[in-house]
Motif scaffolding. Structure first.
Motif, PDB file in Angstrom:
ATOM      1  N   THR A  77     -58.907  38.581 -41.731  1.00 41.70           N
ATOM      2  CA  THR A  77     -59.874  37.589 -41.242  1.00 41.70           C
ATOM      3  C   THR A  77     -61.284  37.939 -41.713  1.00 41.70           C
ATOM      4  N   ALA A  78     -61.622  39.238 -41.660  1.00 37.41           N
ATOM      5  CA  ALA A  78     -62.935  39.670 -42.154  1.00 37.41           C
ATOM      6  C   ALA A  78     -63.072  39.364 -43.643  1.00 37.41           C
ATOM      7  N   ALA A  79     -62.002  39.617 -44.395  1.00 38.88           N
ATOM      8  CA  ALA A  79     -62.043  39.375 -45.842  1.00 38.88           C
ATOM      9  C   ALA A  79     -62.163  37.878 -46.143  1.00 38.88           C
ATOM     10  N   ALA A  80     -61.416  37.062 -45.405  1.00 41.40           N
ATOM     11  CA  ALA A  80     -61.398  35.613 -45.684  1.00 41.40           C
ATOM     12  C   ALA A  80     -62.709  34.950 -45.282  1.00 41.40           C
ATOM     13  N   THR A  81     -63.315  35.418 -44.190  1.00 40.63           N
ATOM     14  CA  THR A  81     -64.534  34.774 -43.673  1.00 40.63           C
ATOM     15  C   THR A  81     -65.821  35.429 -44.182  1.00 40.63           C
ATOM     16  N   LYS A  82     -65.694  36.656 -44.743  1.00 41.84           N
ATOM     17  CA  LYS A  82     -66.863  37.454 -45.155  1.00 41.84           C
ATOM     18  C   LYS A  82     -67.773  37.739 -43.965  1.00 41.84           C
ATOM     19  N   GLN A  83     -67.195  37.779 -42.774  1.00 38.86           N
ATOM     20  CA  GLN A  83     -67.955  38.050 -41.548  1.00 38.86           C
ATOM     21  C   GLN A  83     -67.362  39.260 -40.839  1.00 38.86           C
ATOM     22  N   THR A  84     -68.220  40.104 -40.294  1.00 40.08           N
ATOM     23  CA  THR A  84     -67.758  41.222 -39.475  1.00 40.08           C
ATOM     24  C   THR A  84     -66.970  40.703 -38.284  1.00 40.08           C
ATOM     25  N   GLU A 106     -61.309  47.145 -32.053  1.00 41.07           N
ATOM     26  CA  GLU A 106     -61.368  47.257 -33.513  1.00 41.07           C
ATOM     27  C   GLU A 106     -62.619  46.564 -34.028  1.00 41.07           C
ATOM     28  N   VAL A 107     -63.140  47.091 -35.137  1.00 40.99           N
ATOM     29  CA  VAL A 107     -64.191  46.373 -35.861  1.00 40.99           C
ATOM     30  C   VAL A 107     -63.858  46.454 -37.346  1.00 40.99           C
ATOM     31  N   VAL A 108     -64.030  45.340 -38.045  1.00 40.60           N
ATOM     32  CA  VAL A 108     -63.806  45.311 -39.490  1.00 40.60           C
ATOM     33  C   VAL A 108     -65.018  44.668 -40.161  1.00 40.60           C
ATOM     34  N   VAL A 109     -65.572  45.379 -41.139  1.00 38.09           N
ATOM     35  CA  VAL A 109     -66.761  44.915 -41.859  1.00 38.09           C
ATOM     36  C   VAL A 109     -66.371  44.602 -43.304  1.00 38.09           C
ATOM     37  N   PRO A 110     -66.590  43.365 -43.767  1.00 34.90           N
ATOM     38  CA  PRO A 110     -66.297  43.054 -45.168  1.00 34.90           C
ATOM     39  C   PRO A 110     -67.345  43.675 -46.097  1.00 34.90           C
ATOM     40  N   MET A 111     -66.918  44.048 -47.277  1.00 38.25           N
ATOM     41  CA  MET A 111     -67.818  44.628 -48.282  1.00 38.25           C
ATOM     42  C   MET A 111     -67.816  43.722 -49.507  1.00 38.25           C
ATOM     43  N   LEU A 112     -69.034  43.286 -49.895  1.00 39.12           N
ATOM     44  CA  LEU A 112     -69.167  42.324 -50.995  1.00 39.12           C
ATOM     45  C   LEU A 112     -69.854  42.966 -52.189  1.00 39.12           C
TER      46      LEU A 112
END
Ligand code: SME
Length: 158
Positions: A77-84, A106-112
């Motif tokens: 979800t983080a990867a698809a939305t580009k949102q933490t 849990e927390v997931v942070v996308p990296m761009l």
């Protein structure tokens, strides 16, 4: 930023200085975060490997699932939305992928990369409900941005 997280960020810069390849960078950062935060049971990265696919990267903690599609679970979800994604209780997140039954929050942070492509995600799990507040999100987003800006993603073949 809380002092202890400012120190973590400074240590992160020192630990990756002079090396822009992805694997050693993410390896050291996962180890640093693991050592710097308490009540954590998983700290690490999934890297983008092919269109819409995440692959397990460097981490600390118990063995985890190898592949996650964009859009699936918290990482996807983080990867698809580009949102933490901050999940106070994983039992309430539809589609959560349980790698360890101990995990509660849990927390997931996308990296761009510089072109805005998702190159990886930083994933943190805790056995404590609501473990990740604004201070943790701020610190983890700073580490994730550091890694995203630092690494040579174009040469990376996961
Ligand atoms: N819980 C994650 C899967 C990865 S493990 O936590 C390491 C998710 O739902 O994306």
């Amino acid at each position: 930023m809380l002092l202890r997280y400012q120190i973590m960020l400074e240590q992160a810069k020192a630990l990756i200085d002079g090396e822009r390849r992805v694997m050693p960078t993410l390896s050291n950062l996962s180890a640093l975060i693991w050592e710097s935060m308490d009540t954590i049971n998983w700290a690490g990265f999934y890297v983008t490997a092919g269109e819409g696919k995440l692959l397990l990267g460097p981490f600390q903690g118990k063995p985890a699932c190898l592949h996650i599609d964009f859009g699936k679970g918290v990482c996807g979800t983080a990867a698809a939305t580009k949102q933490t994604q901050v999940v106070p209780d994983v039992h309430r997140f539809p589609g959560h992928i349980a790698c360890d039954s101990e995990s509660r929050s849990e927390v997931v942070v996308p990296m761009l990369d510089s072109e805005g492509n998702v190159v990886a995600v930083l994933d943190m799990d805790s056995p404590v409900e609501s473990r990740f507040g604004p201070d943790e999100v701020e610190a983890l987003e700073a580490v994730a941005r550091l890694a995203a800006d630092h690494c040579g993603w174009k040469d990376f073949r996961p």
